[in-house]
Structures are given as structure tokens and as C-alpha cells.
Enzyme design. Structure first.
Site, PDB file in Angstrom:
ATOM      1  N   ILE A  94       0.880  -1.161   0.000  1.00 36.74           N
ATOM      2  CA  ILE A  94       0.000   0.000   0.000  1.00 36.74           C
ATOM      3  C   ILE A  94       0.914   1.206   0.000  1.00 36.74           C
ATOM      4  O   ILE A  94       1.882   1.264   0.775  1.00 36.74           O
ATOM      5  CB  ILE A  94      -0.993   0.020   1.180  1.00 36.74           C
ATOM      6  CG1 ILE A  94      -1.867   1.277   1.065  1.00 36.74           C
ATOM      7  CG2 ILE A  94      -0.308  -0.113   2.522  1.00 36.74           C
ATOM      8  CD1 ILE A  94      -3.075   1.272   1.956  1.00 36.74           C
ATOM      9  N   ILE A 105      -6.324   8.812   2.009  1.00 36.85           N
ATOM     10  CA  ILE A 105      -6.299   7.982   0.806  1.00 36.85           C
ATOM     11  C   ILE A 105      -5.885   6.554   1.165  1.00 36.85           C
ATOM     12  O   ILE A 105      -6.504   5.593   0.705  1.00 36.85           O
ATOM     13  CB  ILE A 105      -5.374   8.591  -0.268  1.00 36.85           C
ATOM     14  CG1 ILE A 105      -5.947   9.945  -0.727  1.00 36.85           C
ATOM     15  CG2 ILE A 105      -5.203   7.641  -1.445  1.00 36.85           C
ATOM     16  CD1 ILE A 105      -5.019  10.743  -1.620  1.00 36.85           C
ATOM     17  N   GLY A 106      -4.862   6.408   2.012  1.00 36.03           N
ATOM     18  CA  GLY A 106      -4.442   5.081   2.449  1.00 36.03           C
ATOM     19  C   GLY A 106      -5.561   4.350   3.163  1.00 36.03           C
ATOM     20  O   GLY A 106      -5.800   3.161   2.927  1.00 36.03           O
ATOM     21  N   SER A 107      -6.270   5.047   4.030  1.00 36.37           N
ATOM     22  CA  SER A 107      -7.411   4.438   4.741  1.00 36.37           C
ATOM     23  C   SER A 107      -8.485   3.989   3.769  1.00 36.37           C
ATOM     24  O   SER A 107      -9.083   2.923   3.939  1.00 36.37           O
ATOM     25  CB  SER A 107      -8.015   5.434   5.731  1.00 36.37           C
ATOM     26  OG  SER A 107      -7.097   5.731   6.750  1.00 36.37           O
ATOM     27  N   ASN A 133       8.362   1.900  10.421  1.00 37.60           N
ATOM     28  CA  ASN A 133       7.296   2.714   9.813  1.00 37.60           C
ATOM     29  C   ASN A 133       6.167   2.950  10.826  1.00 37.60           C
ATOM     30  O   ASN A 133       5.075   2.406  10.706  1.00 37.60           O
ATOM     31  CB  ASN A 133       6.788   2.039   8.540  1.00 37.60           C
ATOM     32  CG  ASN A 133       5.954   2.970   7.690  1.00 37.60           C
ATOM     33  OD1 ASN A 133       5.477   4.009   8.152  1.00 37.60           O
ATOM     34  ND2 ASN A 133       5.760   2.587   6.445  1.00 37.60           N
ATOM     35  N   TYR A 140      -2.642   1.310  11.043  1.00 32.78           N
ATOM     36  CA  TYR A 140      -3.233  -0.032  11.043  1.00 32.78           C
ATOM     37  C   TYR A 140      -3.875  -0.354  12.391  1.00 32.78           C
ATOM     38  O   TYR A 140      -4.982  -0.899  12.447  1.00 32.78           O
ATOM     39  CB  TYR A 140      -2.199  -1.097  10.681  1.00 32.78           C
ATOM     40  CG  TYR A 140      -1.501  -0.856   9.349  1.00 32.78           C
ATOM     41  CD1 TYR A 140      -2.120  -0.163   8.314  1.00 32.78           C
ATOM     42  CD2 TYR A 140      -0.211  -1.309   9.128  1.00 32.78           C
ATOM     43  CE1 TYR A 140      -1.473   0.068   7.110  1.00 32.78           C
ATOM     44  CE2 TYR A 140       0.440  -1.091   7.918  1.00 32.78           C
ATOM     45  CZ  TYR A 140      -0.206  -0.391   6.924  1.00 32.78           C
ATOM     46  OH  TYR A 140       0.434  -0.173   5.730  1.00 32.78           O
TER      47      TYR A 140
END
Length: 170
Positions: A94, A105-107, A133, A140
Site C-alpha cells: 500500500i 487515501i491510504g485508509s 514505519n 493499522y
């Protein structure tokens, strides 16, 4: 004002996906490990029996704005199988370009992968993250993921190249 659309990747997106794969590898300080090319992405993701599936995050300009749609992120996933839980989905990558981070956007990509998982009858959604990270780890966890290294003590391993050939007797 532009907005984001998460959609299934098309074969014509492979150039952009490769660009983002290279950006991700650079971000992860692993650029030297990217060996794949656009043709392999096309063959492996868009044939009769694809090895992977991919979502892209596309910025769509407001009516009258220039330029056209721009791919700024991706999520590459595939299906795996757990002998304990059955069908699973694994999010291999991702990535969202740095200038577009902080806009969820990642979510949105992660939520779309979760939708695909449920639609396909998967009981788990798995992914891995590098230990440094923290931003991704925090995201997450905030979305409800369990840290299996912490909670269950799992370690990830891989065989590749010479080690894999030696195992196969080749």
C-alpha cells in the site's frame, strides 16, 4: 476542488503502478530489490488467472480543471489460504505519494481491500509493515489491526534465489 476515487486497476495503469512500486521501494530504503517490469505486471495481474489484484487511488480534477486523472496511490493484494481460518486476503503493498498523504487515501484503499475480502468470503485481512514505519503501524492499529509480532510472536521468513533453487534441488 479535486476528489479521490479508489478503483480496480486496469492493464493500462501498469506504468503508473510500477512508478509507485519504485517510489515505495525507495521510501522503504529497498530500491535495489525491485526487479519487476511493466510487462510482468501486465502478464501477472491481467491474464486469465491473475497472481495479484490491484486498486489505484486516482485524483479526479473538478470540472474544467487541468490536467486529467492522476494515479497517486495503490494497494496490491492477493488471496491466500489459512489452514485454521480458510480464505484470507493479503495486502502486499500500500502506497500513497508523499504529497497526498494525510488525506485518508491510504485508509480508503485499506477499507476497499476489506470490502473485497468480505465479498470474497475471507475471514482475515493480512499485511506486513517494516518495524520503523511508525506512521503506518499507528494507522493499522487505529483501524483495528492486530500486531501479530507483538501478540503472537510470529516472524516472517522467505526463501529466494539460490536458497530456493537449493531447496528444489535445481
Amino acid at each position: 476542488m479535486a476528489f479521490v476515487r479508489i478503483r480496480a486497476a486496469k492493464e493500462g495503469d501498469c506504468g503508473d503502478i510500477l512508478r509507485l512500486i519504485r517510489e515505495l521501494a525507495e521510501y522503504e530504503k529497498l530500491s535495489d530489490q525491485v526487479k519487476i517490469g511493466e510487462e510482468a505486471l501486465r502478464a501477472d495481474g491481467f491474464g486469465e488467472n491473475p497472481f495479484y489484484h490491484c486498486l489505484v487511488a486516482e485524483i479526479l480534477p473538478a470540472p474544467g480543471e487541468q490536467p486529467g486523472p492522476c494515479i497517486v496511490g495503490y494497494g496490491l493484494y492477493y488471496f491466500i489460504y489459512s489452514t485454521w481460518k480458510g480464505r484470507n486476503i493479503y495486502l502486499e503493498d500500500i502506497y500513497v505519494m508523499p504529497e497526498y498523504r494525510g488525506q485518508e487515501i491510504g485508509s480508503k484503499i485499506i477499507k476497499k481491500v476489506a470490502e473485497v475480502a468480505l465479498d470474497q468470503g475471507c475471514s482475515q485481512f493480512r499485511l506486513a509493515v517494516l518495524e520503523w514505519n511508525k506512521r503506518a503501524i499507528d494507522l493499522y492499529k487505529a483501524l483495528g489491526a492486530q500486531d501479530l509480532t507483538q501478540e503472537e510472536g510470529w516472524h516472517a521468513f522467505r526463501f529466494e534465489g539460490e536458497a530456493m533453487r537449493k531447496l528444489a534441488g535445481r
